[in-house]
Write an enzyme that holds these catalytic residues in place. Structure first.
Site, short mmCIF file in Angstrom:
data_model
loop_
_atom_site.label_atom_id
_atom_site.label_comp_id
_atom_site.label_asym_id
_atom_site.label_seq_id
_atom_site.Cartn_x
_atom_site.Cartn_y
_atom_site.Cartn_z
N SER A 17 32.69 41.19 43.78
CA SER A 17 33.98 40.70 44.25
C SER A 17 34.01 39.19 44.20
CB SER A 17 34.20 41.18 45.68
OG SER A 17 35.05 40.30 46.36
N LYS A 18 35.20 38.67 43.86
CA LYS A 18 35.27 37.21 43.70
C LYS A 18 35.21 36.48 45.03
CE LYS A 18 40.14 37.38 42.42
NZ LYS A 18 41.01 37.20 41.31
N ARG A 19 35.28 37.26 46.11
CA ARG A 19 35.13 36.62 47.42
C ARG A 19 33.73 36.03 47.59
NH1 ARG A 19 35.94 40.15 52.22
NH2 ARG A 19 35.92 41.88 50.75
#
Ligand code: GLU
Length: 474
Positions: free
Chosen positions: A255-257
């Site tokens: 996830s780009k988080r």
């Protein structure tokens, strides 16, 4: 060769290229090159709602930046073009008509509201939402009238009932599907644009694709594709559904988080294309040996479909850092200079020449340079307490900095002169350097500070010491 290997990469311009898609492209490229075949690039832009302006151009650019040039595709064309799906609409219309005429596809006039309502009812009954096939019951006469009256429609594929479809995936082996789990997929939307499922089958066939690599999230689409190939009487290309990436720093899919996930993002952070490629080669494929460092040419040579892994690939960012370090250390001075220049545009050539030998061994990725050299270009704010971090008495710190300041009338033999000063005064070395480092860099974690001073210059060095003295005196 009669039947050359033809692979394709088919990204959708819905955002930046995901790093997983770059791996797919790499495997496509390697197989095609190994077998003296062709690597084709096709832009799948049929989902206009998700179109992100400019992303198509950026997809092409990032593939080139990673050295994956295509043999046929946008910009260069080829025998089987156009290679952008929205430029192929008449082709899809023609093949769609064939399916409708044969009874393998049908018009559906249901409104969006009606479909939503039906879906809600099915969901409430805990059933998997599927089209209820009400338009399949329309008589040819009713269909004709609806069309004549201009009622909007989509075209759906007719899925047979309760049939087991068997499929041999190059990675997963035999996979079975029951057609009862397959919806009557929309093939053509009301705006005349095909859906992914229809366009991908028509295009892979017409472009003579022999091998399809794609992420395993596409596996559930396979039964729809099998049926379409069957309806057309076409041979299905071989498929390999590649394992997903898992980032060990968090559960679930990457996830780009938790860090960049786009191919472009990794370049922007200063990962070298060669290092990224080497890392991706081993994410989902293994050579069966201990060999870890692979050039693209070596990978092309050694790549084998049988050695693709079924298990999820662990996207270990530390491992990527390790590869990047190796490749950075192998760069020629000219290339290294160019990277320094790119990431530190405000640095002069002289400053870069001073910094390169000092930092070369320490950087994991080039964007680290921006943080570690920030003090050269601005005076960073920090607290008086940080100067005294080692429990130094403020008076002693003032003494240390005042005496050190006198050393910078010239920059020769700095290291020796600083060590002599420490010795003469009987100061604790660690304590001196904490005060000095914080004064110069505004931080306790810094590159070798004395080695960086020539890049800072006399005036700025003295200014920074004065700022620190001011803090200590107030
Ligand atoms: N256009 C699809 C995507 O963006 C490609 C899927 C496939 O390779 O069949 O991922």
């Amino acid at each position: 060769m009669d039947n050359p290997i033809r692979t394709r990469m088919a990204p959708s311009p819905t955002g930046e290229l995901h790093i997983g898609s770059l791996r797919t492209a790499l495997y496509d490229y390697a197989l095609a090159k190994q077998q003296q075949g062709q690597f084709i690039l096709r832009i799948e832009d049929t989902d206009q709602k998700r179109y992100v302006p400019g992303s198509d151009t950026r997809l092409l650019q990032v593939l080139k930046d990673f050295g994956l040039n295509w043999d046929e595709g946008p910009e260069i064309g080829g025998q089987y073009g156009p290679y952008i799906q929205t430029e192929r609409l008449p082709i899809y219309q023609q093949y769609l008509k064939e399916l409708i005429d044969k009874g393998d596809a049908y018009y559906c006039f249901c409104t969006e509201e009606k479909l939503t309502q039906a879906r809600e009812i099915q969901k409430a009954a805990k059933k998997i939402p599927r089209y209820d096939r009400c338009c399949l019951k329309l008589s040819p006469q009713q269909v004709k009238e609806n069309l004549a009256n201009g009622i909007p429609y989509v075209v759906r594929m007719k899925v047979p009932e309760n049939e087991t479809l068997i499929f041999n995936d190059l990675v997963r082996g035999e996979v079975k599907f029951n057609t009862n789990d397959v919806d009557d997929q929309v093939l053509m939307k009301s705006n005349g644009i095909p859906t992914y499922h229809f366009a991908v089958v028509v295009d892979d066939h017409l472009m003579k694709i022999t091998h399809v690599f794609r992420g395993e999230e596409w596996l559930p689409s396979v039964p729809k594709h099998i049926l379409l190939y069957r309806y057309f009487g076409w041979e299905m290309p071989q498929h390999a559904h590649l394992s997903i990436f898992l980032d060990p720093s968090h559960p679930g899919k990457m996830s780009k988080r938790y860090g960049t996930v786009s191919a472009q993002g990794f370049l922007a952070e200063g990962y070298l294309p060669e290092a990224m490629m080497n890392f991706l080669m081993l994410l989902g494929w293994n050579p069966g040996t201990e060999k870890e460092i692979y050039s693209l040419a070596e990978f092309i040579n050694d790549f084998k479909i049988e050695r693709l892994n079924k298990k999820p690939a662990i996207f270990d960012r530390k491992k990527l850092d390790y590869f990047n370090g190796i490749y950075i250390r192998q760069l020629s001075s000219e290339k290294l200079f160019d990277y320094f220049k790119k990431f530190l545009p405000q640095a002069s050539d002289d400053q870069i020449n001073i910094l390169m030998p000092v930092l070369k061994e320490r950087i994991v990725k080039f964007s680290d340079l921006v943080i570690s050299t920030k003090f050269l270009f601005e005076d960073l704010d920090y607290s008086k307490e940080l100067l005294l971090k080692k429990g130094t008495d403020p008076k002693l710190a003032i003494e240390m900095l005042t005496q050190a300041k006198n050393l910078f009338t010239d920059f020769s033999n700095l290291q020796t002169r600083i060590m002599d000063l420490i010795k003469q005064n009987n100061w604790n070395t660690g304590e001196f350097f904490m005060v000095f480092r914080v004064a110069i860099c505004g931080s306790e974690y810094t590159p070798p500070v004395v080695d960086c001073l020539p890049a800072l210059g006399q005036e700025a060095t003295i200014r920074k010491i004065d700022i620190a003295l001011n803090k200590l005196l107030n």
